[in-house]
Design a protein around this motif. Structure first.
Motif, PDB file in Angstrom:
ATOM      1  N   PRO A  50      77.760-118.880  32.646  1.00  0.00           N
ATOM      2  CA  PRO A  50      77.766-117.416  32.735  1.00  0.00           C
ATOM      3  C   PRO A  50      77.338-116.795  31.409  1.00  0.00           C
ATOM      4  O   PRO A  50      77.675-117.295  30.333  1.00  0.00           O
ATOM      5  N   GLY A  51      76.600-115.697  31.500  1.00  0.00           N
ATOM      6  CA  GLY A  51      76.112-115.038  30.295  1.00  0.00           C
ATOM      7  C   GLY A  51      74.751-115.530  29.856  1.00  0.00           C
ATOM      8  O   GLY A  51      74.053-114.842  29.109  1.00  0.00           O
ATOM      9  N   LYS A  52      74.358-116.721  30.319  1.00  0.00           N
ATOM     10  CA  LYS A  52      73.036-117.259  29.994  1.00  0.00           C
ATOM     11  C   LYS A  52      72.103-117.209  31.195  1.00  0.00           C
ATOM     12  O   LYS A  52      70.945-116.834  31.081  1.00  0.00           O
ATOM     13  N   ASP A  57      75.119-112.613  37.125  1.00  0.00           N
ATOM     14  CA  ASP A  57      75.302-111.157  37.122  1.00  0.00           C
ATOM     15  C   ASP A  57      75.595-110.616  38.517  1.00  0.00           C
ATOM     16  O   ASP A  57      76.260-109.589  38.663  1.00  0.00           O
TER      17      ASP A  57
END
Length: 387
Positions: A50-52, A57
């Motif tokens: 997550p976040g990459k 999202d």
């Protein structure tokens, strides 16, 4: 929640070490498969972080590990793509449809337990149907390989052991859709009829086929995605790209984008179609074993400066709806394929092309692939099951 079955324990990925173990398992279980191409570990880790990966999202994702004692013996992802469940049900996704993917298991009992755990998670989230495997978006590596186990996948395509097909089908999963890839010899010219169609188009002042301008990369990428979203919006399994995903994909693939291998077709001055072709990065990645260091990065950089490949892959093409099912659509497709074929052979030393994936019921694209004397070399099946 931790689920135990005899000596098998299935638990969610919670720590950095768990996530690393999730990624590492694929390298161990597939090490003896001569057709498997180890992805770069940094990219494999990014996919599930997550976040990459911007997929997170708009998706709920849970990763699971199966352990026996201190050994990791299996893995699976379960996910709900909120953009996918917002699509019309008649297009394959739709409300109540969840997914699982990234399956790896030492044996059938482990695979059964992992799939059951993923199904339970999806039910708990209110899903009543599963489409699988998707690893993880429909745009990444969809489907279980069901034909063509004997040779390596091209860039952006998956490769799974044949035994996983048996495991899935034994659990009452039925095919929802088959995705085909086509192989062709690009050294020899296309059949005379196709050559005449291309020559006719070259004489038509209303038609212009051009390569992309890499100095305007962001604008060209946005243009291609605009055509793609229009061309594919009624297709089975379609999920729109987000702005973050467009930027992410652009950054990821910019190093292997070549201006003379991605074509945009203009008709009466307006862009109406595109065809994306990528040199097969897997050919240089395979010997690296997933590692850039200590020497892999040198080889990769040298290759990126001047790629020489056996295979070119066409992962995406599209014609805007206005011209779909018209003679113009076929003509533009044949022209883009021919222009790219010439460049691939003369400038990159390529001898082989792969087109796809193509939906098994996409009559127009299957007809185009067959018209240029290509043949199906791989099939990937996406399965479905009521929960």
């Amino acid at each position: 929640m931790i689920v135990a079955k005899a000596d098998l324990i299935i638990s969610p990925v919670e720590t950095k070490a768990d996530r690393a173990a999730f990624v590492d398992l694929a390298y161990r279980l597939n090490a003896t498969d001569p057709a498997w191409v180890p992805p770069l570990r940094m990219e494999a880790l990014e996919l599930v972080t997550p976040g990459k990966n911007p997929f997170f999202d708009h998706a709920d994702v849970e990763l699971f590990l199966a352990r026996r004692g201190d050994s990791v013996v299996g893995r699976i992802s379960a996910h709900i793509d909120h953009l996918a469940i917002a699509q019309p049900a008649e297009q394959g996704m739709g409300p109540g449809t969840g997914n699982w993917g990234l399956l790896e298991a030492e044996d059938e009992d482990i695979a059964r337990a992992l799939i059951a755990r993923a199904e339970d998670w999806l039910r708990g989230k209110g899903m009543n149907r599963v489409l699988a495997p998707l690893s993880m978006s429909i745009w990444e590596e969809p489907g279980q390989l069901t034909k063509g186990f004997d040779h390596a996948p091209t860039v952006m395509m998956g490769h799974q052991p044949q035994r996983y097909q048996r495991y899935i089908e034994a659990l009452a999963y039925t095919p929802a859709k088959v995705l085909k890839t086509y192989e062709l010899d690009i050294v020899k010219p296309f059949p005379p009829l196709i050559e005449r169609i291309v020559q006719s188009g070259e004489k038509n002042a209303k038609i212009r086929i051009r390569g992309v301008d890499k100095s305007k990369f962001d604008q060209e990428a946005a243009l291609i995605l605009h055509i793609l979203n229009d061309a594919w919006s009624d297709n089975w399994g379609f999920v729109p790209f987000t702005d973050r995903e467009i930027a992410y994909a652009g950054k990821k693939f910019k190093p292997i984008v070549r201006e003379d291998l991605i074509m945009i077709a203009e008709y009466e001055g307006a862009p109406v179609a595109f065809m994306m072709t990528l040199p097969d990065l897997n050919e240089v990645l395979k010997p690296m074993g997933g590692k850039l260091f200590p020497f892999g990065w040198v080889k990769l950089l040298a290759w990126l400066r001047k790629p020489r490949v056996r295979t070119m892959r066409v992962p995406l093409m599209g014609v805007i709806k206005q011209y779909q099912s018209s003679r113009l659509a076929s003509q533009l497709a044949f022209m883009m394929i021919e222009f790219i074929r010439r460049n691939a052979v003369s400038r990159y030393g390529a001898t082989r092309g792969e087109i796809g994936w193509i939906l098994d019921d996409n009559q127009g694209m299957n007809a185009i692939a067959e018209a240029i004397d290509s043949h199906v070399n791989k099939e990937y099946t996406i399965y479905q099951k009521a929960l």
